[in-house]
Design a protein around this motif. Structure first.
Motif: not given
Length: 80
Positions: A3-8, A14-16, A43-51, A21-23
């Motif tokens: 697994w790898k991760s990339q932030k914006s 989080v992706f395989r 009122e949304g979250p400051e940061h969200t994870w995407i799997l 390119p898909l991430a």
């Protein structure tokens, strides 16, 4: 699975390994959605994870705020 991760600015994908390119596309779309929706829902979250889960047999997904704000995106090809 490796697994790898990339932030914006507002998301972490989080992706395989090999799905970079898909991430990048997912993070870009998520940031555009955040820009559009944050004035409406401040009122949304400051940061969200995407799997990005590419091990499912159908296109689908879900979002929860437990135990933390996250989105699961099933990135599998459509059925024939």
């Amino acid at each position: 699975v490796s697994w790898k991760s990339q932030k914006s600015s507002h998301f972490t994908a989080v992706f395989r390994a090999g799905k970079e390119p898909l991430a990048i596309k997912v993070l870009s779309a998520a940031e555009k959605a955040h820009e559009t929706l944050s004035p409406i829902f401040p009122e949304g979250p400051e940061h969200t994870w995407i799997l990005i889960a590419d091990f499912k047999d159908s296109l689908n997904g879900y979002a929860l705020n437990f135990p933390y704000s996250h989105i699961v995106f099933f990135a599998s090809p459509p059925s024939p």
